[in-house]
Write a protein that holds these residues in place. Structure first.
Motif, PDB file in Angstrom:
ATOM      1  N   VAL A  57      59.420 -34.582  24.961  1.00 41.70           N
ATOM      2  CA  VAL A  57      58.566 -33.802  25.855  1.00 41.70           C
ATOM      3  C   VAL A  57      58.025 -34.694  26.968  1.00 41.70           C
ATOM      4  O   VAL A  57      58.030 -34.325  28.144  1.00 41.70           O
ATOM      5  CB  VAL A  57      57.396 -33.145  25.082  1.00 41.70           C
ATOM      6  CG1 VAL A  57      56.409 -32.504  26.039  1.00 41.70           C
ATOM      7  CG2 VAL A  57      57.922 -32.112  24.095  1.00 41.70           C
ATOM      8  N   CYS A  90      59.239 -23.417  23.996  1.00 39.17           N
ATOM      9  CA  CYS A  90      58.357 -23.865  25.087  1.00 39.17           C
ATOM     10  C   CYS A  90      58.984 -25.035  25.828  1.00 39.17           C
ATOM     11  O   CYS A  90      58.940 -25.104  27.066  1.00 39.17           O
ATOM     12  CB  CYS A  90      56.992 -24.277  24.541  1.00 39.17           C
ATOM     13  SG  CYS A  90      55.961 -22.907  23.992  1.00 39.17           S
ATOM     14  N   LEU A  91      59.577 -25.946  25.080  1.00 43.92           N
ATOM     15  CA  LEU A  91      60.217 -27.104  25.693  1.00 43.92           C
ATOM     16  C   LEU A  91      61.380 -26.686  26.593  1.00 43.92           C
ATOM     17  O   LEU A  91      61.549 -27.230  27.689  1.00 43.92           O
ATOM     18  CB  LEU A  91      60.694 -28.076  24.614  1.00 43.92           C
ATOM     19  CG  LEU A  91      61.424 -29.328  25.105  1.00 43.92           C
ATOM     20  CD1 LEU A  91      60.558 -30.136  26.066  1.00 43.92           C
ATOM     21  CD2 LEU A  91      61.844 -30.180  23.911  1.00 43.92           C
ATOM     22  N   GLU A  98      52.047 -27.125  25.926  1.00 41.68           N
ATOM     23  CA  GLU A  98      52.051 -26.427  24.632  1.00 41.68           C
ATOM     24  C   GLU A  98      53.009 -27.091  23.651  1.00 41.68           C
ATOM     25  O   GLU A  98      52.679 -27.277  22.480  1.00 41.68           O
ATOM     26  CB  GLU A  98      52.481 -24.969  24.795  1.00 41.68           C
ATOM     27  CG  GLU A  98      51.447 -24.058  25.382  1.00 41.68           C
ATOM     28  CD  GLU A  98      51.980 -22.643  25.496  1.00 41.68           C
ATOM     29  OE1 GLU A  98      52.503 -22.115  24.486  1.00 41.68           O
ATOM     30  OE2 GLU A  98      51.885 -22.071  26.592  1.00 41.68           O
ATOM     31  N   SER A  99      54.196 -27.434  24.145  1.00 44.51           N
ATOM     32  CA  SER A  99      55.172 -28.035  23.238  1.00 44.51           C
ATOM     33  C   SER A  99      54.705 -29.406  22.767  1.00 44.51           C
ATOM     34  O   SER A  99      54.846 -29.744  21.589  1.00 44.51           O
ATOM     35  CB  SER A  99      56.554 -28.112  23.889  1.00 44.51           C
ATOM     36  OG  SER A  99      56.549 -28.945  25.021  1.00 44.51           O
ATOM     37  N   ARG A 139      58.718 -22.401  17.961  1.00 43.96           N
ATOM     38  CA  ARG A 139      57.947 -21.998  19.140  1.00 43.96           C
ATOM     39  C   ARG A 139      57.878 -23.151  20.132  1.00 43.96           C
ATOM     40  O   ARG A 139      58.062 -22.974  21.335  1.00 43.96           O
ATOM     41  CB  ARG A 139      56.540 -21.559  18.740  1.00 43.96           C
ATOM     42  CG  ARG A 139      55.743 -21.003  19.886  1.00 43.96           C
ATOM     43  CD  ARG A 139      54.339 -20.571  19.442  1.00 43.96           C
ATOM     44  NE  ARG A 139      53.693 -19.751  20.434  1.00 43.96           N
ATOM     45  CZ  ARG A 139      53.223 -20.209  21.586  1.00 43.96           C
ATOM     46  NH1 ARG A 139      53.334 -21.474  21.893  1.00 43.96           N
ATOM     47  NH2 ARG A 139      52.644 -19.396  22.456  1.00 43.96           N
ATOM     48  N   ALA A 140      57.625 -24.349  19.622  1.00 43.88           N
ATOM     49  CA  ALA A 140      57.550 -25.530  20.485  1.00 43.88           C
ATOM     50  C   ALA A 140      58.901 -25.819  21.142  1.00 43.88           C
ATOM     51  O   ALA A 140      58.950 -26.222  22.308  1.00 43.88           O
ATOM     52  CB  ALA A 140      57.062 -26.731  19.692  1.00 43.88           C
ATOM     53  N   LEU A 141      59.998 -25.606  20.411  1.00 45.91           N
ATOM     54  CA  LEU A 141      61.333 -25.794  21.006  1.00 45.91           C
ATOM     55  C   LEU A 141      61.553 -24.843  22.181  1.00 45.91           C
ATOM     56  O   LEU A 141      62.078 -25.239  23.223  1.00 45.91           O
ATOM     57  CB  LEU A 141      62.427 -25.557  19.969  1.00 45.91           C
ATOM     58  CG  LEU A 141      62.723 -26.653  18.965  1.00 45.91           C
ATOM     59  CD1 LEU A 141      63.823 -26.190  18.015  1.00 45.91           C
ATOM     60  CD2 LEU A 141      63.129 -27.935  19.662  1.00 45.91           C
ATOM     61  N   TYR A 196      57.383 -25.028  14.940  1.00 45.34           N
ATOM     62  CA  TYR A 196      58.418 -25.926  15.464  1.00 45.34           C
ATOM     63  C   TYR A 196      59.350 -25.167  16.407  1.00 45.34           C
ATOM     64  O   TYR A 196      59.642 -25.626  17.511  1.00 45.34           O
ATOM     65  CB  TYR A 196      59.216 -26.560  14.319  1.00 45.34           C
ATOM     66  CG  TYR A 196      60.257 -27.539  14.809  1.00 45.34           C
ATOM     67  CD1 TYR A 196      59.914 -28.854  15.103  1.00 45.34           C
ATOM     68  CD2 TYR A 196      61.578 -27.148  15.002  1.00 45.34           C
ATOM     69  CE1 TYR A 196      60.858 -29.755  15.581  1.00 45.34           C
ATOM     70  CE2 TYR A 196      62.526 -28.036  15.469  1.00 45.34           C
ATOM     71  CZ  TYR A 196      62.163 -29.343  15.757  1.00 45.34           C
ATOM     72  OH  TYR A 196      63.095 -30.220  16.230  1.00 45.34           O
ATOM     73  N   ARG A 237      53.954 -24.637  29.451  1.00 47.50           N
ATOM     74  CA  ARG A 237      54.781 -24.708  28.240  1.00 47.50           C
ATOM     75  C   ARG A 237      55.048 -26.153  27.836  1.00 47.50           C
ATOM     76  O   ARG A 237      55.170 -26.453  26.651  1.00 47.50           O
ATOM     77  CB  ARG A 237      56.100 -23.972  28.436  1.00 47.50           C
ATOM     78  CG  ARG A 237      55.963 -22.490  28.683  1.00 47.50           C
ATOM     79  CD  ARG A 237      55.351 -21.748  27.525  1.00 47.50           C
ATOM     80  NE  ARG A 237      55.410 -20.313  27.776  1.00 47.50           N
ATOM     81  CZ  ARG A 237      54.858 -19.403  27.015  1.00 47.50           C
ATOM     82  NH1 ARG A 237      54.197 -19.752  25.930  1.00 47.50           N
ATOM     83  NH2 ARG A 237      54.950 -18.132  27.314  1.00 47.50           N
ATOM     84  N   GLU A 271      60.303 -35.681  19.044  1.00 50.70           N
ATOM     85  CA  GLU A 271      60.139 -34.534  19.924  1.00 50.70           C
ATOM     86  C   GLU A 271      59.025 -34.780  20.941  1.00 50.70           C
ATOM     87  O   GLU A 271      59.146 -34.376  22.098  1.00 50.70           O
ATOM     88  CB  GLU A 271      59.867 -33.265  19.115  1.00 50.70           C
ATOM     89  CG  GLU A 271      61.090 -32.748  18.374  1.00 50.70           C
ATOM     90  CD  GLU A 271      61.348 -33.427  17.025  1.00 50.70           C
ATOM     91  OE1 GLU A 271      60.707 -34.448  16.719  1.00 50.70           O
ATOM     92  OE2 GLU A 271      62.214 -32.922  16.285  1.00 50.70           O
TER      93      GLU A 271
END
Length: 109
Positions: A91, A56-57, A74-75, A52-54, A50, A71, A87
């Motif tokens: 995105v 990337c975002l 990815e997110s 990591r995704a933030l 989570y 990214r 989320e």
């Protein structure tokens, strides 16, 4: 949060994300991007998808190059896998409002 993260390792990725936002607001875009990349490394090392995704975002929201586009994808993939609908919508809205790169696919959940 940064002080707390010195003692609690799992707080470090999120602290890096928020510190990146602070740097961005203070008009230090290169330092902000570096901090978000650091958040990605920390979250990857700690198995925190989570966070990591933030990170990337944030790179996707504030970047304007191929890395930002990658990214963004990815997110979206990570948030979909985690079942994070809000989320995922966020995105997609980032992709839709940034004309410099295509929106991520609307498929998935």
């Amino acid at each position: 949060l940064r002080a707390f993260s010195r003692f609690i390792p799992i707080a470090r990725p999120h602290a890096a994300v928020t510190h990146g936002l602070l740097l961005w607001v203070r008009r230090s875009p290169r330092r902000a991007l570096a901090e978000w990349r650091r958040a990605i490394r920390l979250a990857t090392r700690l198995s925190m998808p989570y966070e990591r995704a933030l990170a990337c975002l944030e790179i996707a929201r504030h970047g304007s190059d191929d890395e930002a586009h990658a990214r963004l994808g990815e997110s979206l993939a990570a948030f979909e896998e985690l079942g994070m609908r809000f989320e995922c919508d966020l995105v997609r809205s980032v992709g839709a409002t940034n004309p410099t790169r295509p929106s991520p696919s609307a498929g998935g959940r």
